[in-house]
Scaffold this motif. Structure first.
Motif, PDB file in Angstrom:
ATOM      1  N   ASP A 157       0.828  -1.166  -0.127  1.00 27.90           N
ATOM      2  CA  ASP A 157      -0.022  -0.209   0.001  1.00 27.90           C
ATOM      3  C   ASP A 157       0.945   1.211   0.098  1.00 27.90           C
ATOM      4  OD1 ASP A 157      -2.222  -1.690  -0.129  1.00 27.90           O
ATOM      5  OD2 ASP A 157      -2.524  -1.335   2.169  1.00 27.90           O
ATOM      6  N   ALA A 158       2.011   1.120   0.489  1.00 28.68           N
ATOM      7  CA  ALA A 158       3.061   2.230   0.563  1.00 28.68           C
ATOM      8  C   ALA A 158       3.171   2.933  -0.779  1.00 28.68           C
ATOM      9  CB  ALA A 158       4.387   2.001   1.261  1.00 28.68           C
ATOM     10  N   ILE A 159       3.050   2.077  -1.880  1.00 27.94           N
ATOM     11  CA  ILE A 159       3.359   2.503  -3.149  1.00 27.94           C
ATOM     12  C   ILE A 159       1.978   2.718  -4.077  1.00 27.94           C
ATOM     13  CG2 ILE A 159       4.364   1.692  -5.524  1.00 27.94           C
ATOM     14  CD1 ILE A 159       6.672   0.549  -3.951  1.00 27.94           C
ATOM     15  N   THR A 160       1.238   1.686  -3.907  1.00 25.83           N
ATOM     16  CA  THR A 160      -0.168   1.706  -4.602  1.00 25.83           C
ATOM     17  C   THR A 160      -1.122   2.852  -4.296  1.00 25.83           C
ATOM     18  OG1 THR A 160      -0.847   0.057  -3.272  1.00 25.83           O
ATOM     19  CG2 THR A 160      -0.010  -0.814  -5.111  1.00 25.83           C
ATOM     20  N   LEU A 161      -1.322   3.033  -2.981  1.00 22.53           N
ATOM     21  CA  LEU A 161      -2.264   4.194  -2.564  1.00 22.53           C
ATOM     22  C   LEU A 161      -1.677   5.691  -2.909  1.00 22.53           C
ATOM     23  CD1 LEU A 161      -3.724   2.558   0.415  1.00 22.53           C
ATOM     24  CD2 LEU A 161      -4.472   2.366  -1.678  1.00 22.53           C
ATOM     25  N   PRO A 162      -0.332   6.001  -2.841  1.00 15.59           N
ATOM     26  CA  PRO A 162       0.032   7.250  -2.934  1.00 15.59           C
ATOM     27  C   PRO A 162      -0.076   7.585  -4.654  1.00 15.59           C
ATOM     28  CG  PRO A 162       1.444   6.385  -1.213  1.00 15.59           C
ATOM     29  CD  PRO A 162       0.507   5.212  -1.728  1.00 15.59           C
ATOM     30  N   VAL A 163       0.251   6.524  -5.220  1.00 13.96           N
ATOM     31  CA  VAL A 163       0.241   6.649  -6.667  1.00 13.96           C
ATOM     32  C   VAL A 163      -1.126   6.587  -7.114  1.00 13.96           C
ATOM     33  CG1 VAL A 163       1.278   5.509  -8.962  1.00 13.96           C
ATOM     34  CG2 VAL A 163       2.772   5.397  -6.612  1.00 13.96           C
ATOM     35  N   LEU A 164      -1.806   5.972  -6.613  1.00 13.78           N
ATOM     36  CA  LEU A 164      -3.429   6.136  -6.992  1.00 13.78           C
ATOM     37  C   LEU A 164      -3.947   7.450  -6.871  1.00 13.78           C
ATOM     38  CD1 LEU A 164      -6.045   3.522  -6.339  1.00 13.78           C
ATOM     39  CD2 LEU A 164      -6.720   6.024  -5.862  1.00 13.78           C
ATOM     40  N   TRP A 165      -3.618   7.907  -5.559  1.00 13.83           N
ATOM     41  CA  TRP A 165      -4.111   9.403  -5.303  1.00 13.83           C
ATOM     42  C   TRP A 165      -3.434  10.504  -6.332  1.00 13.83           C
ATOM     43  CZ3 TRP A 165      -8.523  10.276  -3.207  1.00 13.83           C
ATOM     44  CH2 TRP A 165      -8.828   9.445  -2.031  1.00 13.83           C
ATOM     45  N   LEU A 166      -2.022  10.258  -6.804  1.00 16.38           N
ATOM     46  CA  LEU A 166      -1.558  11.162  -7.620  1.00 16.38           C
ATOM     47  C   LEU A 166      -2.191  10.948  -8.923  1.00 16.38           C
ATOM     48  CD1 LEU A 166       0.627  13.052  -8.161  1.00 16.38           C
ATOM     49  CD2 LEU A 166       2.282  10.937  -8.391  1.00 16.38           C
ATOM     50  N   GLY A 167      -2.499   9.828  -9.296  1.00 11.64           N
ATOM     51  CA  GLY A 167      -3.198   9.628 -10.657  1.00 11.64           C
ATOM     52  C   GLY A 167      -4.441  10.426 -10.748  1.00 11.64           C
ATOM     53  N   LEU A 168      -5.193  10.636  -9.549  1.00 16.92           N
ATOM     54  CA  LEU A 168      -6.412  11.431  -9.470  1.00 16.92           C
ATOM     55  C   LEU A 168      -5.998  12.613  -9.523  1.00 16.92           C
ATOM     56  CD1 LEU A 168      -8.535   9.130  -6.938  1.00 16.92           C
ATOM     57  CD2 LEU A 168      -8.785   9.182  -9.387  1.00 16.92           C
ATOM     58  N   LEU A 169      -5.252  13.249  -8.736  1.00 16.85           N
ATOM     59  CA  LEU A 169      -4.879  14.644  -8.823  1.00 16.85           C
ATOM     60  C   LEU A 169      -4.421  15.003 -10.411  1.00 16.85           C
ATOM     61  CD1 LEU A 169      -3.028  15.034  -5.546  1.00 16.85           C
ATOM     62  CD2 LEU A 169      -5.089  16.008  -5.870  1.00 16.85           C
ATOM     63  N   LEU A 170      -3.626  14.203 -11.133  1.00 16.92           N
ATOM     64  CA  LEU A 170      -3.125  14.648 -12.250  1.00 16.92           C
ATOM     65  C   LEU A 170      -4.279  14.558 -13.377  1.00 16.92           C
ATOM     66  CD1 LEU A 170       0.096  12.481 -12.369  1.00 16.92           C
ATOM     67  CD2 LEU A 170       0.146  15.026 -12.416  1.00 16.92           C
ATOM     68  N   SER A 171      -5.541  13.826 -12.903  1.00 17.99           N
ATOM     69  CA  SER A 171      -6.540  14.008 -13.856  1.00 17.99           C
ATOM     70  C   SER A 171      -7.174  15.370 -14.022  1.00 17.99           C
ATOM     71  CB  SER A 171      -7.669  13.166 -13.420  1.00 17.99           C
ATOM     72  OG  SER A 171      -8.483  13.208 -12.304  1.00 17.99           O
ATOM     73  N   LEU A 172      -6.848  16.190 -12.889  1.00 23.35           N
ATOM     74  CA  LEU A 172      -7.252  17.479 -12.801  1.00 23.35           C
ATOM     75  C   LEU A 172      -6.546  18.564 -13.803  1.00 23.35           C
ATOM     76  CD1 LEU A 172      -7.617  18.035  -8.886  1.00 23.35           C
ATOM     77  CD2 LEU A 172      -9.398  17.499 -10.360  1.00 23.35           C
ATOM     78  N   VAL A 173      -5.358  18.073 -14.193  1.00 24.61           N
ATOM     79  CA  VAL A 173      -4.694  18.818 -15.197  1.00 24.61           C
ATOM     80  C   VAL A 173      -5.286  19.044 -16.537  1.00 24.61           C
ATOM     81  CG1 VAL A 173      -2.344  19.208 -16.393  1.00 24.61           C
ATOM     82  CG2 VAL A 173      -2.543  18.515 -13.793  1.00 24.61           C
ATOM     83  N   PRO A 174      -5.698  18.245 -17.429  1.00 24.32           N
ATOM     84  CA  PRO A 174      -5.478  16.605 -17.022  1.00 24.32           C
ATOM     85  C   PRO A 174      -4.211  16.351 -17.941  1.00 24.32           C
ATOM     86  CG  PRO A 174      -7.159  17.155 -18.926  1.00 24.32           C
ATOM     87  CD  PRO A 174      -6.750  18.225 -18.380  1.00 24.32           C
ATOM     88  N   VAL A 175      -3.699  15.080 -17.327  1.00 22.07           N
ATOM     89  CA  VAL A 175      -2.390  14.630 -17.943  1.00 22.07           C
ATOM     90  C   VAL A 175      -2.686  13.427 -18.816  1.00 22.07           C
ATOM     91  CG1 VAL A 175      -0.194  13.522 -17.466  1.00 22.07           C
ATOM     92  CG2 VAL A 175      -1.014  15.271 -16.305  1.00 22.07           C
ATOM     93  N   PHE A 176      -3.028  12.290 -18.452  1.00 27.71           N
ATOM     94  CA  PHE A 176      -3.487  10.938 -19.281  1.00 27.71           C
ATOM     95  C   PHE A 176      -5.146  10.787 -19.160  1.00 27.71           C
ATOM     96  CE2 PHE A 176       0.873   9.656 -17.725  1.00 27.71           C
ATOM     97  CZ  PHE A 176       1.525  10.027 -18.639  1.00 27.71           C
ATOM     98  N   SER A 177      -5.664  11.121 -18.402  1.00 26.02           N
ATOM     99  CA  SER A 177      -7.234  11.087 -18.378  1.00 26.02           C
ATOM    100  C   SER A 177      -7.706  12.376 -17.635  1.00 26.02           C
ATOM    101  CB  SER A 177      -7.468   9.786 -17.392  1.00 26.02           C
ATOM    102  OG  SER A 177      -8.727   9.566 -17.327  1.00 26.02           O
ATOM    103  N   ASP A 178      -9.467  12.237 -17.913  1.00 23.54           N
ATOM    104  CA  ASP A 178      -9.996  13.439 -17.106  1.00 23.54           C
ATOM    105  C   ASP A 178     -10.499  13.041 -15.978  1.00 23.54           C
ATOM    106  OD1 ASP A 178     -13.090  12.732 -17.754  1.00 23.54           O
ATOM    107  OD2 ASP A 178     -11.722  12.090 -19.719  1.00 23.54           O
ATOM    108  N   PRO A 179     -11.061  13.915 -14.850  1.00 21.19           N
ATOM    109  CA  PRO A 179     -11.213  13.447 -13.498  1.00 21.19           C
ATOM    110  C   PRO A 179     -12.388  12.396 -13.673  1.00 21.19           C
ATOM    111  CG  PRO A 179     -11.076  15.856 -13.600  1.00 21.19           C
ATOM    112  CD  PRO A 179     -10.821  15.453 -14.875  1.00 21.19           C
ATOM    113  N   ARG A 180     -13.504  12.470 -14.621  1.00 22.90           N
ATOM    114  CA  ARG A 180     -14.692  11.608 -14.471  1.00 22.90           C
ATOM    115  C   ARG A 180     -14.059  10.260 -14.752  1.00 22.90           C
ATOM    116  NH1 ARG A 180     -20.166  11.592 -15.323  1.00 22.90           N
ATOM    117  NH2 ARG A 180     -20.968   9.882 -16.637  1.00 22.90           N
ATOM    118  N   SER A 181     -13.180  10.222 -15.813  1.00 20.50           N
ATOM    119  CA  SER A 181     -12.966   9.013 -16.492  1.00 20.50           C
ATOM    120  C   SER A 181     -11.789   8.311 -15.391  1.00 20.50           C
ATOM    121  CB  SER A 181     -12.008   9.038 -17.789  1.00 20.50           C
ATOM    122  OG  SER A 181     -11.440   7.715 -18.281  1.00 20.50           O
ATOM    123  N   ALA A 182     -11.080   9.049 -14.723  1.00 21.05           N
ATOM    124  CA  ALA A 182     -10.021   8.484 -13.559  1.00 21.05           C
ATOM    125  C   ALA A 182     -10.756   8.141 -12.308  1.00 21.05           C
ATOM    126  CB  ALA A 182      -9.057   9.944 -13.145  1.00 21.05           C
TER     127      ALA A 182
END
Length: 290
Positions: A157-182
């Motif tokens: 969890d020390a890797i998967t959970l922070p990286v998961l939250w980071l992916g959701l935050l990056l969707s706000l930019v968006p980078v690879f996905s938009d917030p709804r899809s993420a």
């Protein structure tokens, strides 16, 4: 013209610099793969001892990922800076400890080389921009998770959970996905394997995978969006089945022994990051649906 401008303007220099950066990070990833499970195990034992009121056990293992510095597990020889150059030091030392001559696993330079090559591919694919930085972070996380799962059948969890939250935050930019899809991707990624797990256990009475696999697929869904999940599941299941059959038939592996699924999910997720549309179109043409 400063260094950043040079890297932005020259694709070849950017790829070369990213390859070198990947080698350096790969050296650290070796430490993460080796030490993080030990750190987590020590924390679990201390928690259990605290519950049982036994007091903390003597600390005999590395305190963290950075300190103490790396040393030979056989003789305790402290690794000097010139002995810790990615790839090159292993070659110069001919794969052996300079202190006692014990063989150094080829896995260490392989992890470094893998991190370097995959990082260079990310630079080639995305060029200079936020996608490069995000893609590198995801790539390095997937390498660490794959190595740990291969060794310990564990996706921390020390890797998967922070990286998961980071992916959701990056969707706000968006980078690879938009917030709804993420958001849908994170939920669907977790629930899809959670459902398969419980159905398999209900039918067979056995556990087919671990909760870490659910979190890894949720993490990939958060980064790449829900549309990437079918491709990731299909690729990972197909490759996992082929490798499993080869290991049983060619290598004589006991079919009752569990096979870590995390590396296949990680590999499929990385391929989807770079070539999702191309792989989907290839599948549609191959299946006659396109």
């Amino acid at each position: 013209m400063n260094l950043i401008d040079v890297l932005r303007e020259s694709a070849s220099l950017l790829i070369a610099a990213t390859f070198i950066l990947g080698l350096l990070v790969g050296s650290f990833l070796n430490v993460v793969i080796l030490r993080l499970p030990r750190i987590l195990e020590r924390e679990w034992r201390n928690s259990a001892r605290e519950i049982l009121e036994l007091g903390p056990e003597p600390q005999t293992e590395p305190a963290g990922l950075v300190l103490p510095p790396s040393s030979c597990p056989a003789c305790g020889h402290r690794i000097r800076p010139w002995e810790n150059i990615p790839l090159l030091s292993w070659l110069l030392l001919r794969g052996r400890c300079s202190g006692c001559g014990t063989a150094i696993s080829i896995r260490y330079p392989l992890v470094e080389l893998t991190a370097g090559v995959l990082s260079a591919v990310i630079a080639w694919k995305f060029g200079w921009g936020p996608e490069l930085a995000a893609g590198l972070l995801l790539t390095w996380s997937l390498i660490a998770l794959s190595g740990i799962d291969f060794d310990h059948h564990l996706l921390p969890d020390a890797i998967t959970l922070p990286v998961l939250w980071l992916g959701l935050l990056l969707s706000l930019v968006p980078v690879f996905s938009d917030p709804r899809s993420a958001i849908i991707g994170a939920v669907a990624g977790y629930l899809s394997l959670w459902t398969v797990y419980h159905l398999f256990r209900l039918i067979t009475g056995k556990e087919g995978m671990g909760y870490g696999d659910f979190k890894l697929l949720a993490m990939l869904g958060a980064w790449l969006g829900w549309a990437a999940l079918p491709l990731i599941i299909l690729l990972s299941a197909a490759v996992g089945a082929v490798v499993g059959i080869i290991m049983i038939l060619a290598l004589g592996r006991d079919r009752q022994l569990p096979i870590p699924f995390g590396p296949y999910l990680a590999g499929a997720g990385w391929l989807a990051l770079l070539w999702q549309d191309e792989l989907v179109n290839l599948y549609l043409r191959w299946s006659g649906l396109g």
